[in-house]
Design a protein around this motif. Structure first.
Motif, PDB file in Angstrom:
ATOM      1  N   LEU A 139       0.806  -1.290  -0.222  1.00 52.95           N
ATOM      2  CA  LEU A 139       0.005  -0.016  -0.104  1.00 52.95           C
ATOM      3  C   LEU A 139       0.780   1.298   0.077  1.00 52.95           C
ATOM      4  O   LEU A 139       0.674   2.108  -0.505  1.00 52.95           O
ATOM      5  CB  LEU A 139      -0.985   0.040   1.196  1.00 52.95           C
ATOM      6  CG  LEU A 139      -1.931   1.200   1.405  1.00 52.95           C
ATOM      7  CD1 LEU A 139      -2.725   1.370   0.315  1.00 52.95           C
ATOM      8  CD2 LEU A 139      -2.668   1.004   2.690  1.00 52.95           C
ATOM      9  N   GLU A 140       1.928   1.189   0.975  1.00 57.32           N
ATOM     10  CA  GLU A 140       2.799   2.536   0.942  1.00 57.32           C
ATOM     11  C   GLU A 140       3.360   2.458  -0.659  1.00 57.32           C
ATOM     12  O   GLU A 140       3.760   3.674  -1.014  1.00 57.32           O
ATOM     13  CB  GLU A 140       3.803   2.031   1.933  1.00 57.32           C
ATOM     14  CG  GLU A 140       3.079   2.338   3.351  1.00 57.32           C
ATOM     15  CD  GLU A 140       4.234   1.657   4.260  1.00 57.32           C
ATOM     16  OE1 GLU A 140       5.101   1.130   4.075  1.00 57.32           O
ATOM     17  OE2 GLU A 140       3.802   1.653   5.530  1.00 57.32           O
ATOM     18  N   GLN A 141       3.705   1.749  -0.953  1.00 62.96           N
ATOM     19  CA  GLN A 141       4.522   1.598  -2.255  1.00 62.96           C
ATOM     20  C   GLN A 141       3.537   2.089  -3.360  1.00 62.96           C
ATOM     21  O   GLN A 141       4.037   2.959  -4.463  1.00 62.96           O
ATOM     22  CB  GLN A 141       5.225   0.171  -2.692  1.00 62.96           C
ATOM     23  CG  GLN A 141       5.610   0.287  -4.193  1.00 62.96           C
ATOM     24  CD  GLN A 141       6.243  -1.157  -4.521  1.00 62.96           C
ATOM     25  OE1 GLN A 141       6.706  -1.980  -3.816  1.00 62.96           O
ATOM     26  NE2 GLN A 141       6.043  -1.693  -5.760  1.00 62.96           N
ATOM     27  N   GLY A 142       2.424   1.588  -3.407  1.00 65.89           N
ATOM     28  CA  GLY A 142       1.356   2.072  -4.227  1.00 65.89           C
ATOM     29  C   GLY A 142       0.979   3.548  -4.314  1.00 65.89           C
ATOM     30  O   GLY A 142       0.839   4.259  -5.382  1.00 65.89           O
ATOM     31  N   LEU A 143       1.083   4.062  -2.938  1.00 66.71           N
ATOM     32  CA  LEU A 143       0.686   5.617  -2.890  1.00 66.71           C
ATOM     33  C   LEU A 143       1.764   6.162  -3.216  1.00 66.71           C
ATOM     34  O   LEU A 143       1.749   7.372  -3.997  1.00 66.71           O
ATOM     35  CB  LEU A 143       0.783   5.827  -1.309  1.00 66.71           C
ATOM     36  CG  LEU A 143      -0.757   5.342  -0.533  1.00 66.71           C
ATOM     37  CD1 LEU A 143      -0.854   5.378   0.955  1.00 66.71           C
ATOM     38  CD2 LEU A 143      -1.876   6.051  -1.263  1.00 66.71           C
ATOM     39  N   ARG A 144       3.096   5.821  -3.203  1.00 69.51           N
ATOM     40  CA  ARG A 144       4.303   6.574  -3.678  1.00 69.51           C
ATOM     41  C   ARG A 144       4.233   6.546  -4.965  1.00 69.51           C
ATOM     42  O   ARG A 144       4.663   7.690  -5.766  1.00 69.51           O
ATOM     43  CB  ARG A 144       5.698   6.098  -3.040  1.00 69.51           C
ATOM     44  CG  ARG A 144       5.909   6.206  -1.772  1.00 69.51           C
ATOM     45  CD  ARG A 144       7.464   6.100  -1.330  1.00 69.51           C
ATOM     46  NE  ARG A 144       7.966   4.584  -1.454  1.00 69.51           N
ATOM     47  CZ  ARG A 144       7.864   3.749  -0.640  1.00 69.51           C
ATOM     48  NH1 ARG A 144       7.341   3.834   0.523  1.00 69.51           N
ATOM     49  NH2 ARG A 144       8.194   2.285  -1.040  1.00 69.51           N
ATOM     50  N   GLN A 145       4.013   5.363  -5.734  1.00 69.38           N
ATOM     51  CA  GLN A 145       3.915   5.294  -7.230  1.00 69.38           C
ATOM     52  C   GLN A 145       2.916   6.367  -8.019  1.00 69.38           C
ATOM     53  O   GLN A 145       3.014   6.863  -8.788  1.00 69.38           O
ATOM     54  CB  GLN A 145       3.819   3.947  -7.506  1.00 69.38           C
ATOM     55  CG  GLN A 145       5.063   3.052  -7.502  1.00 69.38           C
ATOM     56  CD  GLN A 145       4.638   1.492  -7.956  1.00 69.38           C
ATOM     57  OE1 GLN A 145       3.687   1.296  -8.219  1.00 69.38           O
ATOM     58  NE2 GLN A 145       5.659   0.818  -7.807  1.00 69.38           N
ATOM     59  N   ALA A 146       1.662   6.238  -7.363  1.00 73.30           N
ATOM     60  CA  ALA A 146       0.546   7.103  -7.662  1.00 73.30           C
ATOM     61  C   ALA A 146       1.139   8.680  -7.684  1.00 73.30           C
ATOM     62  O   ALA A 146       0.543   9.220  -8.569  1.00 73.30           O
ATOM     63  CB  ALA A 146      -0.490   6.914  -6.669  1.00 73.30           C
ATOM     64  N   LYS A 147       1.830   9.066  -6.939  1.00 77.35           N
ATOM     65  CA  LYS A 147       2.459  10.286  -6.643  1.00 77.35           C
ATOM     66  C   LYS A 147       3.546  10.517  -7.664  1.00 77.35           C
ATOM     67  O   LYS A 147       3.656  11.830  -8.190  1.00 77.35           O
ATOM     68  CB  LYS A 147       2.833  10.899  -5.108  1.00 77.35           C
ATOM     69  CG  LYS A 147       3.292  12.089  -4.990  1.00 77.35           C
ATOM     70  CD  LYS A 147       4.032  12.183  -3.513  1.00 77.35           C
ATOM     71  CE  LYS A 147       4.400  13.771  -3.307  1.00 77.35           C
ATOM     72  NZ  LYS A 147       4.809  13.772  -2.080  1.00 77.35           N
ATOM     73  N   GLY A 148       4.266   9.604  -8.040  1.00 76.49           N
ATOM     74  CA  GLY A 148       5.323   9.706  -8.853  1.00 76.49           C
ATOM     75  C   GLY A 148       6.564  10.087  -8.211  1.00 76.49           C
ATOM     76  O   GLY A 148       6.540  10.434  -7.052  1.00 76.49           O
ATOM     77  N   PHE A 149       7.619   9.794  -8.873  1.00 75.16           N
ATOM     78  CA  PHE A 149       9.110  10.351  -8.368  1.00 75.16           C
ATOM     79  C   PHE A 149       9.568  11.336  -9.276  1.00 75.16           C
ATOM     80  O   PHE A 149       9.850  10.976 -10.209  1.00 75.16           O
ATOM     81  CB  PHE A 149       9.919   9.280  -8.242  1.00 75.16           C
ATOM     82  CG  PHE A 149      11.299   9.436  -7.418  1.00 75.16           C
ATOM     83  CD1 PHE A 149      11.168   9.803  -6.221  1.00 75.16           C
ATOM     84  CD2 PHE A 149      12.454   9.460  -8.252  1.00 75.16           C
ATOM     85  CE1 PHE A 149      12.502  10.069  -5.543  1.00 75.16           C
ATOM     86  CE2 PHE A 149      13.519   9.894  -7.653  1.00 75.16           C
ATOM     87  CZ  PHE A 149      13.594  10.271  -6.482  1.00 75.16           C
ATOM     88  N   ASP A 150       9.906  12.433  -8.799  1.00 81.95           N
ATOM     89  CA  ASP A 150      10.538  13.809  -9.444  1.00 81.95           C
ATOM     90  C   ASP A 150      11.831  14.038  -8.590  1.00 81.95           C
ATOM     91  O   ASP A 150      11.960  14.518  -7.594  1.00 81.95           O
ATOM     92  CB  ASP A 150       9.623  14.759  -9.359  1.00 81.95           C
ATOM     93  CG  ASP A 150      10.343  15.900 -10.161  1.00 81.95           C
ATOM     94  OD1 ASP A 150      11.523  15.626 -10.768  1.00 81.95           O
ATOM     95  OD2 ASP A 150      10.035  17.257 -10.004  1.00 81.95           O
ATOM     96  N   PRO A 151      12.971  13.456  -8.993  1.00 79.03           N
ATOM     97  CA  PRO A 151      14.340  13.786  -8.211  1.00 79.03           C
ATOM     98  C   PRO A 151      14.394  15.106  -7.746  1.00 79.03           C
ATOM     99  O   PRO A 151      14.896  15.387  -6.789  1.00 79.03           O
ATOM    100  CB  PRO A 151      15.429  13.108  -9.139  1.00 79.03           C
ATOM    101  CG  PRO A 151      14.821  12.809 -10.422  1.00 79.03           C
ATOM    102  CD  PRO A 151      13.181  12.833 -10.489  1.00 79.03           C
ATOM    103  N   ALA A 152      14.224  15.998  -8.732  1.00 76.83           N
ATOM    104  CA  ALA A 152      14.532  17.182  -8.527  1.00 76.83           C
ATOM    105  C   ALA A 152      13.621  17.931  -7.250  1.00 76.83           C
ATOM    106  O   ALA A 152      14.080  18.815  -6.586  1.00 76.83           O
ATOM    107  CB  ALA A 152      14.248  18.223  -9.790  1.00 76.83           C
TER     108      ALA A 152
END
Length: 311
Positions: free
Chosen positions: A82-95
């Motif tokens: 669930l935690e991983q899914g929430l992070r992925q839904a938000k996406g990852f922008d390194p900047a």
């Protein structure tokens, strides 16, 4: 009585997961930012819902019952997904991302590559940071599953990591020998030349040193150990005595031979050391970890001209 998931307050599962990790109501309350009485009341509700005490007090901590032990794995995996899914839904922008990347790795990688890793994050992900701990005698399944670590750097062929972890080769770096400047030893050393002086044995993990001993045994020779160290920190000062030789990964040898009056010798035949990255299957699709792994593969190619093997 069979319990329907629809009738269970799922917040209680988060409480259960933290209690399994902490085995203490006070520490669990601190982690959850709740009062002890709130945690105790919630635990009572969960006990009633599951018709099991779940935790029994001992002299030092709360011990889980068999029912709790059976629940622990599925609950942790469900929450991690669930935690991983929430992070992925938000996406990852390194900047713009704010994240801590946590790694366990051997001393050679800490010495040779951690400064470059920190600079990489400073340049590409300025709000992220790195936390590193030394590689230890663990299979790392629990630490990775619980999210205490994101990645582990280990050694190919050492069989020290859980078979349930995903793993991929990172880079290969041969071992080299360092001698005092003007030692008179040839540029390339065979087994006989390598045992001409006592050795400094580096690292508490010792995989590379075990490879040296196996390599020498193939040729029927054995080295004398002069000093055993947990890291590379004291190597330059000890080498200044001119009494020792030391075998280290080439990335370490290049740094030391550049900064100190030491000569670098290639070994013949070569002793390659393959480093690998490993993680838990729950993190295999974590966008942040996938980004970080990709950058580490590029770093291996750019830094010291290491031979990349994966990515």
């Amino acid at each position: 009585m069979e319990l329907s998931l629809a009738r269970l307050d799922l917040n209680l599962l988060t409480l259960f997961d933290v209690l399994m990790q902490e085995r203490n109501v006070t520490r669990a309350a601190e982690r959850l930012h709740l009062s002890q009485s709130t945690v105790s009341h919630a635990l009572g509700r969960l006990r009633q819902a599951l018709d099991d005490p779940l935790f029994v007090m001992s002299r030092r901590e709360m011990m889980p019952t068999e029912r709790a032990k059976a629940l622990a794995g599925p609950v942790r995996q469900a929450l991690a997904m669930l935690e991983q899914g929430l992070r992925q839904a938000k996406g990852f922008d390194p900047a713009s991302a704010r994240r801590v990347f946590r790694m366990a790795l051997p001393g050679s990688v800490e010495h040779g590559l951690v400064p470059a890793m920190v600079e990489l994050l400073h340049r590409l992900a300025p709000h992220c940071r790195l936390e590193v701990c030394e590689l230890a005698a663990s299979d790392y399944e629990r630490e990775l599953e619980k999210g205490e670590l994101d990645l582990v750097v280990g050694f190919a062929g050492a069989d020290h990591l859980s078979p349930r972890l995903w793993r991929e080769d990172w880079f290969s770096n041969p071992l080299v020998c360092l001698s005092p400047m003007d030692s008179g030893l040839p540029e390339r050393l065979g087994p006989r030349e390598l045992v001409s002086k006592p050795h400094i044995h580096t690292s508490s993990w010792g995989h590379s040193q075990a490879m040296v001993d196996l390599w020498l045994a193939r040729f029927g020779v054995e080295r004398e150990l002069g000093v055993r160290l947990p890291s590379f920190m004291a190597v330059p000062q000890l080498m200044a005595t001119r009494r020792y030789l030391v075998v280290v990964p080439e990335m370490i040898g290049r740094d030391f031979s550049r900064d100190y009056p030491l000569q670098l010798h290639q070994l013949e035949p070569a002793i390659p050391i393959v480093y690998l990255m490993a993680g838990h299957p729950l993190s295999a699709h974590d966008e942040a970890i996938r980004w970080f792994k990709g950058e580490l593969h590029a770093l291996a190619l750019a830094h010291y001209g290491l031979t990349p093997l994966g990515g």
